[in-house]
Design an enzyme around this catalytic site. Structure first.
Site, PDB file in Angstrom:
ATOM      1  N   ASP A   1      17.147  -1.596 -22.040  1.00 29.94           N
ATOM      2  CA  ASP A   1      17.517  -2.436 -20.904  1.00 29.94           C
ATOM      3  C   ASP A   1      16.756  -1.977 -19.654  1.00 29.94           C
ATOM      4  O   ASP A   1      16.116  -2.763 -18.943  1.00 29.94           O
ATOM      5  CB  ASP A   1      19.039  -2.307 -20.684  1.00 29.94           C
ATOM      6  CG  ASP A   1      19.587  -3.318 -19.715  1.00 29.94           C
ATOM      7  OD1 ASP A   1      18.807  -4.121 -19.188  1.00 29.94           O
ATOM      8  OD2 ASP A   1      20.810  -3.295 -19.472  1.00 29.94           O
TER       9      ASP A   1
ATOM     10  N   ASP B   1      12.982  -3.587 -17.948  1.00 28.30           N
ATOM     11  CA  ASP B   1      12.930  -4.091 -16.576  1.00 28.30           C
ATOM     12  C   ASP B   1      11.835  -3.395 -15.785  1.00 28.30           C
ATOM     13  O   ASP B   1      11.121  -4.020 -14.991  1.00 28.30           O
ATOM     14  CB  ASP B   1      14.284  -3.887 -15.868  1.00 28.30           C
ATOM     15  CG  ASP B   1      15.183  -5.111 -16.001  1.00 28.30           C
ATOM     16  OD1 ASP B   1      14.946  -5.902 -16.941  1.00 28.30           O
ATOM     17  OD2 ASP B   1      16.103  -5.286 -15.182  1.00 28.30           O
TER      18      ASP B   1
ATOM     19  N   ASP C   1      13.305   9.750 -20.277  1.00 25.72           N
ATOM     20  CA  ASP C   1      12.905  10.057 -18.898  1.00 25.72           C
ATOM     21  C   ASP C   1      11.384  10.120 -18.782  1.00 25.72           C
ATOM     22  O   ASP C   1      10.791   9.590 -17.835  1.00 25.72           O
ATOM     23  CB  ASP C   1      13.573  11.349 -18.389  1.00 25.72           C
ATOM     24  CG  ASP C   1      13.607  12.462 -19.429  1.00 25.72           C
ATOM     25  OD1 ASP C   1      13.284  12.203 -20.600  1.00 25.72           O
ATOM     26  OD2 ASP C   1      13.948  13.603 -19.058  1.00 25.72           O
TER      27      ASP C   1
ATOM     28  N   LYS D   1      16.603  10.268 -26.478  1.00 26.62           N
ATOM     29  CA  LYS D   1      16.904  11.456 -25.672  1.00 26.62           C
ATOM     30  C   LYS D   1      17.478  12.503 -26.626  1.00 26.62           C
ATOM     31  O   LYS D   1      18.610  13.001 -26.462  1.00 26.62           O
ATOM     32  CB  LYS D   1      17.906  11.039 -24.565  1.00 26.62           C
ATOM     33  CG  LYS D   1      18.199  12.086 -23.525  1.00 26.62           C
ATOM     34  CD  LYS D   1      17.109  12.222 -22.497  1.00 26.62           C
ATOM     35  CE  LYS D   1      17.492  13.297 -21.482  1.00 26.62           C
ATOM     36  NZ  LYS D   1      16.356  13.832 -20.759  1.00 26.62           N
TER      37      LYS D   1
ATOM     38  N   TYR E   1      26.886  -0.009 -24.905  1.00 25.93           N
ATOM     39  CA  TYR E   1      27.424  -1.272 -24.401  1.00 25.93           C
ATOM     40  C   TYR E   1      28.569  -1.796 -25.270  1.00 25.93           C
ATOM     41  O   TYR E   1      29.352  -2.634 -24.842  1.00 25.93           O
ATOM     42  CB  TYR E   1      26.331  -2.348 -24.317  1.00 25.93           C
ATOM     43  CG  TYR E   1      25.289  -2.081 -23.263  1.00 25.93           C
ATOM     44  CD1 TYR E   1      25.490  -1.130 -22.268  1.00 25.93           C
ATOM     45  CD2 TYR E   1      24.094  -2.788 -23.245  1.00 25.93           C
ATOM     46  CE1 TYR E   1      24.536  -0.881 -21.311  1.00 25.93           C
ATOM     47  CE2 TYR E   1      23.140  -2.544 -22.280  1.00 25.93           C
ATOM     48  CZ  TYR E   1      23.363  -1.586 -21.314  1.00 25.93           C
ATOM     49  OH  TYR E   1      22.411  -1.344 -20.354  1.00 25.93           O
TER      50      TYR E   1
END
Ligand code: NAD
Length: 388
Positions: A278, A282, A254, A222, A172
């Site tokens: 993020d 959620d 994942d 990852k 970001y």
């Protein structure tokens, strides 16, 4: 489960802070009036923040909470007022305050603005400016709302996990970024980047939180594909040497996404980077039934924090007085607990929320047959009434 980063006994000599050695200074400040910057933002922001402010006012009037609140603009409201999603005045106010209470930002009317002027940029900037690198997102399922989850009650009942998301680094913020012409076509690009020190400080925060809970920490990355994740994992393992009691595990993002919906109760604390956090937080929020129930805290190294619900500005329901204010009210409870180290006041708010739910009060997003449907402001009033 109660989580305390700092153990402070007011009026006593015992002043310990597991997180920050500078806490003694913070402790001295605790005795003074605490300054809260109140930034309602856009959409339902002003509605939900109004109810949270009611709760703070009630704690001030009836339970001795020594606070002073000052309002400022941010997001689209900041743009409307000052042509900037983070007006200089707001940033100054936030820097001069002990804590920030934020509603939400964004709305369709701002979507066509130049990127730096969009409401979300105001949010990213204030997090960065205040150096709020650690984002705590609890996902806790109130027994009364077990049916509101789309997952089977046996999969989610009793769920109590804490996601610690790094908030000021990663893709970001990484440079270079942009959209440019290459070989006759447009190419979009961003950079995933983490320094050792950025990883170390958030890992440290997560281990300390794990120590106060079930002593289980899962680091999500990852590392099979990304060098940035490889470093993440290496540093987390290094930090783990300081916390031999914490059981550390590693999971690819994942798989973590899959495990969160398959068997979420296997997790206690999860620590992860900005973009993975993020998305995962959620997903975790939906395990609990409603995005309108989940608070968050974003902390700096001295436990100064910004507190906000995890949801957005919900333009579809803005102005209708039907939004759920509980995530924002629970954000106030996190503020009392983490920045003000006032467990008694925090517990008072938590108990009041639990009571209104047990009494059957429900905003429309968590309503089910046989419960009492209330508006946003009625829910705030009910929590205030339950405080006493
Ligand atoms: P959203 O979280 O605003 O809304 C998603 C859905 O959840 C909507 O149906 C909404 O009505 C509902 N909802 C959200 N909060 C609720 C509450 N308290 N009570 C009841 N229902 C609630 O996400 P979105 O629709 O993707 O985004 C809307 C705007 O919010 C966009 O401009 C987006 O950029 C912005 N946004 C801001 C933040 C933030 O301020 N932290 C976070 C996410 C999105």
């Amino acid at each position: 489960m109660i989580l305390l980063l700092c153990n402070a006994v007011v009026g006593d000599d015992e002043k310990t802070c597991l997180t920050h050695p500078t806490f003694t200074h913070e402790f001295e400040r605790k005795k003074m009036t605490k300054k809260i910057a109140v930034l309602p933002g856009d959409g339902i922001g002003p509605e939900i923040v109004r109810e949270a402010v009611k709760v703070l006012e009630a704690l001030k009037a009836n339970h001795g909470l020594d606070i002073e609140m000052t309002e400022g603009t941010i997001g689209g409201a900041g743009y409307d007022a000052a042509g900037d999603p983070l007006p200089a005045e707001t940033l100054e106010l936030a820097k001069a305050s002990d804590a920030v209470l934020l509603g939400a930002v964004g709305g369709p009317q701002y979507d066509s603005l130049d990127r730096p002027l969009r409401p979300e940029r105001g949010l990213l900037r204030i997090r960065k400016e205040l150096n709020l690198f650690g984002n705590l997102r609890p996902a806790l399922l109130y027994p009364e709302l077990a049916e509101a989850s789309t997952l089977k009650p046996e999969v989610v009942s009793g769920l109590d996990i804490m996601i610690v998301r790094e908030l000021t680094g990663d893709i970001y913020f990484g440079q270079p970024r942009g959209i440019e012409e290459r070989n006759g076509e447009r190419v979009g690009f961003n950079t995933m980047v983490y320094s050792e020190s950025e990883i170390r400080r958030v890992a440290d925060m997560a281990f300390q939180i794990a120590m106060k809970r079930d002593k289980k920490l899962c680091s999500v990355e990852k590392a099979n594909v990304l060098e940035c994740s490889e470093l993440w994992k290496e540093i987390v393992i290094e930090v783990s040497k300081d916390y031999p009691e914490v059981e550390l595990s590693h999971m690819y993002v994942d798989n973590a996404a899959m495990q969160l919906v398959r068997a979420p109760k296997q997790f206690d604390v999860i620590v992860t980077g900005n973009i993975f956090g993020d998305i995962l937080s959620d997903a975790a929020s939906m395990l609990t039934g409603s995005i309108g129930m989940l608070p968050s805290a974003s902390l700096d190294e001295k436990n100064k924090g910004m507190y906000e619900p995890i949801h957005g500005s919900a333009p579809d329901i803005a102005g209708k007085d039907i939004a759920n204010p509980l995530a924002t009210i629970l954000s106030v409870s996190m503020m009392l607990r983490y920045t003000f180290a006032d467990e008694a006041q925090a517990q008072r708010v938590d108990d009041a929320v639990a009571k209104v739910l047990a009494d059957g009060y429900r905003t429309v997003d968590i309503y089910s047959e046989g419960t009492k449907k209330v508006s946003c402001s009625e829910m705030g009033d009910a929590v205030v009434a339950a405080l006493s």
